[in-house]
Enzyme design. Sequence first.
Site: not given
Length: 198
Positions: A122, A131
């Site tokens: 979250h 990446h």
Amino acid sequence: MYLFGASGHGKVVADIAIENGIEITAFIDHDMNKTECYGFPVIHKISDEKKALVITIGDNAIRKTIAEEAVNKIIKLIHPRSIISKTVKIGKGTVVMGGVTINSSSIIGEHCIINTNSSIDHECCIENFVHISPNVALAGNVYIGEGSHIGIGATLIQNVKIGKWCIIGAGAVILKDVPDYSVVVGNPGKIIKNINNS
């Protein structure tokens, strides 16, 4: 659509496009020796056609350079077997691979790679051209700066901040903030050098 980068990463992204019912016209690659990839033709410059484009190159800096040149409509691609909260925001050009979980209120920037089976909890914030490698685990409220590469299997505890253009090594465990341009390895993660990339 076009996929810019006729390589192994491009093949994975092609699978995601196919899973979503998107027609692939061709790969684009500057390597003149490449004429075919994954059953699709390879052309050697960006077409003037206004077809959709995703950059399928793993190197974050090269992806940024190409993104700045592309005039095509840039789209995002999300594997149908990923789990993404409806409250997540994902920027254009980003690719989300199979098995990924992205939890509530996270923000993913443009032209990112969120690779296979990675987990983003979250309220994480991931800037452009990042990446996130396979099997990376980000706890809640993690921040990743532009262009950083989080190596395969790395683990980041909650509330840590990774600066821009960092490299976090495979399997590293990150317990505290990491400044810009750092290379970090180990458990616990330790900075082993600074990249002069500014």
